[in-house]
Design a protein around this motif. Structure first.
Motif, PDB file in Angstrom:
ATOM      1  N   ILE A   1      -7.393   0.128  -5.374  1.00  0.00           N
ATOM      2  CA  ILE A   1      -6.909   0.008  -6.578  1.00  0.00           C
ATOM      3  C   ILE A   1      -5.297  -0.605  -5.938  1.00  0.00           C
ATOM      4  N   ALA A   2      -5.047   0.342  -4.475  1.00  0.00           N
ATOM      5  CA  ALA A   2      -3.434   0.128  -3.957  1.00  0.00           C
ATOM      6  C   ALA A   2      -3.422  -1.291  -3.460  1.00  0.00           C
ATOM      7  N   VAL A   3      -4.299  -2.073  -2.962  1.00  0.00           N
ATOM      8  CA  VAL A   3      -4.645  -3.112  -2.124  1.00  0.00           C
ATOM      9  C   VAL A   3      -4.290  -4.029  -3.277  1.00  0.00           C
ATOM     10  N   ASP A   4      -5.547  -4.219  -4.500  1.00  0.00           N
ATOM     11  CA  ASP A   4      -5.077  -5.348  -5.498  1.00  0.00           C
ATOM     12  C   ASP A   4      -3.601  -4.956  -6.162  1.00  0.00           C
ATOM     13  N   ALA A   5      -3.115  -3.630  -6.736  1.00  0.00           N
ATOM     14  CA  ALA A   5      -2.091  -3.215  -7.404  1.00  0.00           C
ATOM     15  C   ALA A   5      -1.130  -3.841  -7.087  1.00  0.00           C
ATOM     16  N   ILE A   6      -0.403  -3.601  -5.303  1.00  0.00           N
ATOM     17  CA  ILE A   6       0.963  -4.196  -4.571  1.00  0.00           C
ATOM     18  C   ILE A   6       0.872  -5.273  -4.713  1.00  0.00           C
ATOM     19  N   LEU A   7      -0.290  -6.310  -4.057  1.00  0.00           N
ATOM     20  CA  LEU A   7      -0.135  -7.469  -4.038  1.00  0.00           C
ATOM     21  C   LEU A   7       0.461  -7.851  -5.436  1.00  0.00           C
ATOM     22  N   HIS A   8      -0.051  -7.657  -6.719  1.00  0.00           N
ATOM     23  CA  HIS A   8       0.098  -7.814  -7.529  1.00  0.00           C
ATOM     24  C   HIS A   8       1.600  -7.692  -8.441  1.00  0.00           C
ATOM     25  N   VAL A   9       1.547  -6.356  -7.462  1.00  0.00           N
ATOM     26  CA  VAL A   9       3.354  -6.550  -7.682  1.00  0.00           C
ATOM     27  C   VAL A   9       4.730  -7.551  -7.263  1.00  0.00           C
ATOM     28  N   LEU A  10       3.992  -7.433  -6.054  1.00  0.00           N
ATOM     29  CA  LEU A  10       4.702  -8.148  -4.661  1.00  0.00           C
ATOM     30  C   LEU A  10       4.874  -9.597  -5.806  1.00  0.00           C
ATOM     31  N   ILE A  11       3.884 -10.088  -5.750  1.00  0.00           N
ATOM     32  CA  ILE A  11       4.000 -11.817  -6.900  1.00  0.00           C
ATOM     33  C   ILE A  11       4.138 -11.482  -8.550  1.00  0.00           C
ATOM     34  N   ASN A  12       4.442 -10.738  -8.424  1.00  0.00           N
ATOM     35  CA  ASN A  12       4.938 -10.009 -10.389  1.00  0.00           C
ATOM     36  C   ASN A  12       6.575 -10.516  -9.856  1.00  0.00           C
TER      37      ASN A  12
ATOM     38  N   VAL B   1       7.845  -6.167   2.103  1.00  0.00           N
ATOM     39  CA  VAL B   1       7.179  -4.752   3.153  1.00  0.00           C
ATOM     40  C   VAL B   1       7.980  -3.526   2.046  1.00  0.00           C
ATOM     41  N   MET B   2       9.108  -3.580   1.758  1.00  0.00           N
ATOM     42  CA  MET B   2      10.327  -2.013   1.367  1.00  0.00           C
ATOM     43  C   MET B   2       9.109  -2.276  -0.377  1.00  0.00           C
ATOM     44  N   LEU B   3       8.873  -3.088  -0.682  1.00  0.00           N
ATOM     45  CA  LEU B   3       9.106  -2.993  -2.383  1.00  0.00           C
ATOM     46  C   LEU B   3       7.027  -2.197  -1.834  1.00  0.00           C
ATOM     47  N   GLY B   4       5.962  -3.127  -0.767  1.00  0.00           N
ATOM     48  CA  GLY B   4       4.282  -2.373  -0.796  1.00  0.00           C
ATOM     49  C   GLY B   4       5.237  -0.468  -0.506  1.00  0.00           C
TER      50      GLY B   4
END
Length: 478
Positions: free
Chosen positions: A17-28, A309-312
């Protein structure tokens, strides 16, 4: 308890979940929320100055936003639903029941957002025909930016609820869930952070797109960096507000959340790394305001990457510090409701789990029963041999000496007191002993645990027939 257990042992459910969710949040945050207002701002600047260069640049930047958000952004958004439903269906089901109408509105807003970005992007070439057409076109951009923010605003309410439901336990209404204690501070923090990320990201692309026009680049840097600087000041205030409402028991989890258990002593040094990163972003912004257009594009790229990186890391910490709960004071991270613990401790989880392959524990099936208990209580967070593997944890604790099941059982019984972020063991004493026997067997026979996507779904028995989602049957009174 009510669903078959999906599990990928080499990566683990959390990391999936983390890999998918963090990538989505960064783009969002960087593109959908932070970049779109800047595109509209540049389009407006072109209208105000009558300079087509601003309009051309805004269109090129929108093309980047359009491609990224409608491909990777859209796929990872769907991926969050897919992975969350597989990994912890009880949690996502509970959230859907609480926030049904909120999510219903969010989906309407999301569909409108997709329609608007298509309309805004595809109608851009025709919008240059007249000043009136251009002003009408810009309204689509304003609406798109607003709808993108509204989508985030609804989701942030759900994220805040998962950390601290507030008085929802007493009121149990949609409004109590939406306006939880974490909502407004987190919304302010995410909004301002997204604007800063969008500013740095668009400035990096803008530098690249204006490599043959130094004078225009200076005006671009001045415009975007003034916007970003205003949001940076709000970000500092919002970060303080957000940190001030985080519950005390969650703050106690931060050292482990940031550095993992093995490196908690590095926390002080890691804080300095974060401060250095923020100072670097501030320096890039200040220097760009002082010498607009003179900075190298790599500095903007570096600043944007630092913010990513900080948001992740923020997302990682936010997910961890709410443990042992996945929904604050309502459901533990293992997917079992707090209210069900007394019954499960009395009867055992195997008696009530719909898809358990073992119901009764005997001397000849202790290891197999323990594996079933591990599946039901541990695999939401742990693997056997993969990421956050339980065998590696046991090696760290007991080394090469022969692992003693009684010692492991004693630890499991008091585990929650020693490590608060671990949920209490939900079963009875017999199941605790079986789990310890299974864990001790991993010293010599550590086979990877595979979920039902590999092993298949066990055939439901009389327990499944008496169970419906959201409740556990009391089988002690036939």
């Amino acid at each position: 308890m009510d669903f078959p257990i999906f599990h990928i042992d080499f990566i683990g459910n959390r990391l999936l979940i983390a890999v998918d969710a963090i990538l989505h949040v960064l783009i969002n945050h960087a593109f959908a929320i932070g970049a779109l207002p800047i595109v509209v701002l540049l389009e407006y600047t072109g209208i105000r100055h009558g300079d087509p260069r601003w309009d051309t640049l805004a269109y090129r930047l929108l093309k980047v936003v359009f491609i990224v958000t409608t491909t990777v952004g859209a796929l990872t958004g769907v991926g969050i639903w897919f992975s969350a439903a597989l990994v912890n269906p009880a949690a996502i089901g509970s959230l859907i029941r609480v926030f049904f109408w909120g999510w219903f509105v969010e989906w309407i807003v999301f569909v409108s957002e997709v329609s608007l970005i298509m309309l805004y992007f595809l109608s851009w070439p025709n919008s240059t025909e007249s000043a009136l057409a251009k002003r009408r076109h810009m309204r689509f951009g304003v609406m798109l930016a607003a709808f993108s923010w509204i989508t985030m605003a609804i989701i942030v309410a759900i994220l805040g609820f998962m950390m601290d439901p507030g008085d929802w336990h007493e009121r149990q209404s949609l409004w109590a869930g939406l306006f939880n204690p974490m909502y407004l501070p987190q919304l302010a923090f995410r909004t301002s952070l997204a604007m800063v990320m969008g500013g740095m990201t668009m400035m990096a692309f803008g530098y690249w797109f204006t490599d043959h026009d130094t004078a225009f680049r200076e005006g671009l840097a001045r415009t975007i960096c003034v916007w970003t600087a205003l949001w940076t000041g709000l970000l500092a205030i919002a970060a303080w507000w957000y940190s001030s409402v985080v519950p005390a028991h969650m703050l106690a989890n931060i050292p482990v959340a940031i550095t993992t258990q093995a490196y908690t002593d590095w926390l002080a040094n890691f804080k300095w790394v974060l401060i250095a990163g923020l100072l670097f972003v501030g320096w890039v912004l200040a220097d760009s305001l002082r010498r607009p257009g003179r900075l190298h594009g790599g500095q903007y790229v570096a600043a944007a990457l630092v913010l990513c990186v900080m948001l992740g890391q923020f997302e990682r910490v936010r997910e961890f510090i709410r443990k042992p709960f996945i929904i604050g004071n309502y459901m533990y991270a293992n997917g079992i409701r707090v209210a069900d613990y007394p019954l499960l401790r009395r009867d055992g989880i195997l008696k009530h789990a719909v898809y358990a392959g073992v119901r009764d524990i005997r001397s000849d099936n202790q290891t197999i029963a323990g594996r079933e208990v591990f599946q039901l209580t541990c695999t939401r967070c742990h693997t056997v041999k993969g990421v956050n593997g339980i065998r590696a944890q046991l090696v760290r604790m007991y080394g090469d000496q022969r692992w003693n099941a009684d010692v492991i059982a004693a630890y499991l019984e008091n585990m929650h007191g020693a490590r608060y972020f671990m949920p209490p063991f939900p079963g009875n004493q017999e199941e605790l002993t079986a789990l310890a026997v299974y864990l001790a067997s991993l010293q010599n026979r550590a086979q990877s645990y595979e979920g039902v996507q590999v092993t298949g779904i066990p055939k439901p028995d009389h327990v499944a027939a008496s169970t419906h989602y959201g409740s556990i049957p009391d089988l002690t009174h036939p």
